[in-house]
Design a protein around this motif. Structure first.
Motif, mmCIF file in Angstrom:
data_model
loop_
_atom_site.group_PDB
_atom_site.id
_atom_site.type_symbol
_atom_site.label_atom_id
_atom_site.label_comp_id
_atom_site.label_asym_id
_atom_site.label_seq_id
_atom_site.Cartn_x
_atom_site.Cartn_y
_atom_site.Cartn_z
ATOM 1 N N ILE A 167 0.821 -1.215 0.000
ATOM 2 C CA ILE A 167 0.000 0.000 0.000
ATOM 3 C C ILE A 167 0.851 1.261 0.000
ATOM 4 O O ILE A 167 0.322 2.368 -0.010
ATOM 5 N N LYS A 168 2.187 1.090 0.017
ATOM 6 C CA LYS A 168 3.099 2.228 -0.008
ATOM 7 C C LYS A 168 4.121 2.047 -1.122
ATOM 8 O O LYS A 168 4.575 0.931 -1.371
ATOM 9 N N PRO A 169 4.520 3.132 -1.788
ATOM 10 C CA PRO A 169 5.564 3.026 -2.806
ATOM 11 C C PRO A 169 6.949 3.101 -2.179
ATOM 12 O O PRO A 169 7.101 3.491 -1.020
ATOM 13 N N GLY A 170 7.957 2.747 -2.956
ATOM 14 C CA GLY A 170 9.336 2.947 -2.516
ATOM 15 C C GLY A 170 10.129 1.687 -2.273
ATOM 16 O O GLY A 170 11.344 1.745 -2.134
ATOM 17 N N GLY A 171 9.447 0.524 -2.175
ATOM 18 C CA GLY A 171 10.192 -0.697 -1.889
ATOM 19 C C GLY A 171 10.903 -0.590 -0.557
ATOM 20 O O GLY A 171 10.306 -0.221 0.461
ATOM 21 N N SER A 172 12.209 -0.879 -0.558
ATOM 22 C CA SER A 172 12.989 -0.805 0.681
ATOM 23 C C SER A 172 13.136 0.626 1.178
ATOM 24 O O SER A 172 13.497 0.839 2.338
ATOM 25 N N ALA A 173 12.890 1.596 0.322
ATOM 26 C CA ALA A 173 13.030 3.005 0.700
ATOM 27 C C ALA A 173 11.658 3.623 0.939
ATOM 28 O O ALA A 173 11.269 4.583 0.286
ATOM 29 N N HIS A 174 10.913 3.042 1.873
ATOM 30 C CA HIS A 174 9.643 3.675 2.204
ATOM 31 C C HIS A 174 9.580 3.982 3.700
ATOM 32 O O HIS A 174 10.434 3.567 4.479
ATOM 33 N N THR A 175 8.589 4.729 4.077
ATOM 34 C CA THR A 175 8.437 5.229 5.435
ATOM 35 C C THR A 175 7.072 4.815 5.966
ATOM 36 O O THR A 175 6.097 4.815 5.219
ATOM 37 N N PHE B 74 6.420 -7.130 4.269
ATOM 38 C CA PHE B 74 6.262 -5.714 3.957
ATOM 39 C C PHE B 74 6.992 -5.321 2.679
ATOM 40 O O PHE B 74 6.537 -4.435 1.952
ATOM 41 N N LEU B 75 8.125 -5.963 2.395
ATOM 42 C CA LEU B 75 8.912 -5.580 1.225
ATOM 43 C C LEU B 75 8.731 -6.535 0.059
ATOM 44 O O LEU B 75 9.335 -6.355 -0.995
ATOM 45 N N ARG B 76 7.907 -7.574 0.240
ATOM 46 C CA ARG B 76 7.601 -8.512 -0.846
ATOM 47 C C ARG B 76 8.877 -9.123 -1.432
ATOM 48 O O ARG B 76 9.034 -9.225 -2.636
ATOM 49 N N ARG B 77 9.791 -9.518 -0.537
ATOM 50 C CA ARG B 77 11.050 -10.121 -0.977
ATOM 51 C C ARG B 77 11.124 -11.546 -0.449
ATOM 52 O O ARG B 77 11.007 -11.776 0.760
ATOM 53 N N ASP B 78 11.327 -12.498 -1.344
ATOM 54 C CA ASP B 78 11.355 -13.902 -0.971
ATOM 55 C C ASP B 78 12.335 -14.139 0.171
ATOM 56 O O ASP B 78 13.506 -13.758 0.098
ATOM 57 N N ARG B 79 11.837 -14.734 1.252
ATOM 58 C CA ARG B 79 12.625 -15.051 2.436
ATOM 59 C C ARG B 79 13.282 -13.809 3.044
ATOM 60 O O ARG B 79 14.260 -13.908 3.786
ATOM 61 N N GLY B 80 12.740 -12.637 2.731
ATOM 62 C CA GLY B 80 13.250 -11.398 3.307
ATOM 63 C C GLY B 80 14.666 -11.062 2.899
ATOM 64 O O GLY B 80 15.341 -10.266 3.555
#
Length: 620
Positions: free
Chosen positions: A66-74, A492-498
């Motif tokens: 629900i937020k843009p930015g990937g790893s660079a979000h707030t 939250f970041l939609r990255r496999d296995r974080g």
């Protein structure tokens, strides 16, 4: 730490769903067809989408969160009527406050977008030997630091070795100011778009001899020159943001630091309002050009057209199908991208090469995950006069791996420069480990269970202790705290296995690195894939991990998708508008090359708008 994991052995169990990540069912108002679809709104995806829109394409950027930015979000939390905003990703940036060699800032300037920042001039180090501060923007202050930490005799030796390292890499370092990452593209058009570097090459012919060194492991050069432990440790910490210490990091990673960090006026930057402002700047650029960013829009599957033998669009989680005339670009990790292929990449209609690609990518080494600790504290009578900067690194033991999440961590206090992120008299602190937290101990824990909560507290203890080095009574000052586990990081970041990202150490070419890998040790898989119509960008593509690098990969993808005329136009316009970017202009030599190779761009399989798709060029 670096892990090897076979995705074909992935256990079947339901991943936890976290409140606040969205259900992924959005996107119902999107059109049925776009020129380009970008999956993911990390810096790579947003840069690709915004530049593609500037080049004239109609683009949809689809973000599962629900937020843009990937790893660079707030993200924000309310507490006792006050709002606290926290970073979830990187926090140490240079060159965002104005035109610079930082590719992220360069791309924003190409798009005519600004980014308001506060600045600071150092990075705090908390080490076994005590606290010290790396000063940016001054050769003299760095030499003073060397003598402070090493003493006169070893200091003389360290200064001599540091000068020798800079001299050895000076020609390669100079090339970073002769041509930018945003000049690159993956087709013959690169001959034209990088032609502005010709004068530098003619006056520095040895750059060709050193070209393989650019992609080789930095430790091979460092081991020949640097012996003083202080310098070796410093170099390792500067490299670790790409996932590796000097051993495993591309030499290219240190070139920018050697060339830029010691120039007068260089500063670190805090984007006002949080790192998400970078995403908002790209979003503005995208939407001004008539394209769209759709949040809470999860891509369930890539659609393969058997007749055209190409990826032709996507199927959303809500069932809607959206077509892509030119291509789909995945800003997801390679591990997440292959899962979106039909039948997870095993569909019989897919070319055989795709199944091999999926099998190989699934077994590539990856970095571990990240532990997070978010703190809101009462700053009443808090004396922080002993520090000058908001960003700090904490090392427990130089003898242990810096990839060990229990050995290296960082903490960032943005409210020291941007008081808008929390109520008056308070501070926000983000503490995060290196990208080496093992995922395996977490994956079968039930979120919310007593065992899970106890393990979170256990693994986060080192993060608490890191902040206590600076604020001894931090636990007494806490208003509230949040621990982010690898499971939360994954969700939250939609990255496999974080995962922190792909972990192919420099020194050898990664699988599917393209034809150039026969000449250069290219440690990244190609942004093009074995299936036509599908490209990739992000931190698992060249130039690698890091927010500026991810943005650059998105620019390279956008450049590759479009005719060289549009690419050269924007380079020339940017150079004319801002003298600091004069080096972007390919010049008259570029015009000559453009006339010779322009017909071949973009490569045949990426052409849309009613044109018949063609094949790839022989060198691809």
């Amino acid at each position: 730490m670096t892990f090897s994991y076979d995705m074909s052995l992935d256990p079947e169990y339901e991943k936890p769903t976290y409140v606040g990540t969205g259900n992924g069912l959005g996107g119902e108002k999107l059109k049925d067809e776009y020129d380009i679809i970008v999956i993911g709104s990390g810096m790579g995806g947003l840069a690709c989408g915004a530049l593609s829109a500037e080049y004239g394409s109609n683009v949809a950027v689809l973000e599962s969160h629900i937020k843009p930015g990937g790893s660079a979000h707030t993200f924000s939390r309310m507490h006792n009527g006050g709002k606290y905003s926290f970073e979830v990703g990187p926090s140490i940036f240079e060159g965002l406050n104005g035109p610079s060699f930082n590719p992220l800032r360069t791309i924003l300037d190409m798009l005519g977008e600004d980014l308001k920042c506060e600045t600071y001039t150092g990075l705090g180090y908390w080490t076994p030997e005590g606290y010290w501060r790396f000063p940016i923007g001054s050769e003299k202050k760095f030499e003073d630091l060397i003598y402070e930490r090493c003493g006169k005799e070893e200091g003389d030796k360290a200064v001599e070795e540091w000068s020798a390292l800079r001299a050895r890499l000076k020609t390669l370092g100079g090339s970073t100011t002769a041509v930018s990452l945003v000049n690159l593209r993956q087709d013959a058009g690169m001959l034209a778009t990088t032609a502005g570097a010709t004068p530098y090459v003619l006056t520095h012919p040895d750059v060709f001899l050193d070209l393989p060194l650019t992609f080789d492991s930095l430790h091979k050069t460092v081991d020949q020159i640097i012996t003083v432990p202080f310098l070796r440790n410093y170099i390792d910490t500067m490299c670790i943001f790409c996932g590796f210490p000097a051993k495993g990091a591309m030499t290219a990673h240190i070139l920018y630091i050697l060339e830029r960090f010691f120039e007068e006026g260089t500063v670190f930057c805090v984007p006002l309002g949080g790192t998400v402002e970078m995403a908002y700047a790209f979003q503005r650029a995208l939407e001004k050009r008539g394209s769209e960013l759709s949040l809470n829009t999860h891509v369930q599957e890539l659609i393969y057209d058997k007749e055209q033998q190409r990826i032709s669009g996507v199927r959303l989680k809500n069932g809607k199908v959206i077509k892509a005339k030119k291509a789909v670009v995945s800003n997801a990790t390679p591990f997440d991208t292959v899962k979106m292929l039909p039948d997870g990449g095993d569909a019989p209609e897919l070319p055989e090469g795709v199944r091999e690609w999926k099998k190989t990518l699934g077994k590539l080494p990856r970095h571990g995950a990240i532990m997070h600790l978010f703190l809101a504290i009462d700053a009443t009578d808090l004396d922080l006069s002993h520090i000058e900067d908001p960003a700090h690194l904490v090392v427990q033991d130089w003898g242990r791996s810096l990839q060990d999440s229990q050995n290296l961590c960082s903490f960032f206090i943005p409210s020291l420069r941007d008081p808008s992120v929390c109520p008056p008299g308070k501070h926000c602190i983000h503490v995060y480990s290196s990208g080496g937290e093992p995922y395996e101990p977490w994956e079968k824990l039930d979120t919310g269970s007593a065992e899970y909560e106890a393990f979170k507290e256990q693994r986060a203890e080192v993060l608490w202790q890191a902040v206590e080095r600076c604020i001894p009574d931090v636990r007494k000052r806490v208003e509230f705290s949040i621990i982010g586990s690898p499971l939360a990081h994954e969700a939250f970041l939609r990255r496999d296995r974080g995962t922190y990202g792909l972990a192919w150490a420099a020194g050898t070419s990664a699988p599917f690195a393209g034809k150039l890998s026969n000449l250069l040790p290219f440690p990244f898989p190609n942004l093009k894939t074995p299936v036509d119509g599908l490209l990739r960008c992000g931190d698992s593509c060249f130039p690698g991990i890091g927010t500026p690098s991810a943005a650059a990969s998105g620019a390279i993808a956008a450049n590759t998708l479009h005719h060289i005329d549009e690419h050269v136009r924007l380079l020339k316009e940017t150079a004319k508008r801002q003298p600091n970017y004069a080096y972007l202009d390919p010049g008259p030599i570029g015009d000559l090359y453009k006339a010779a190779v322009g017909w071949s761009t973009p490569s045949g399989e990426l052409r849309g708008d009613g044109e018949e798709y063609g094949g790839r060029a022989p060198w691809e």
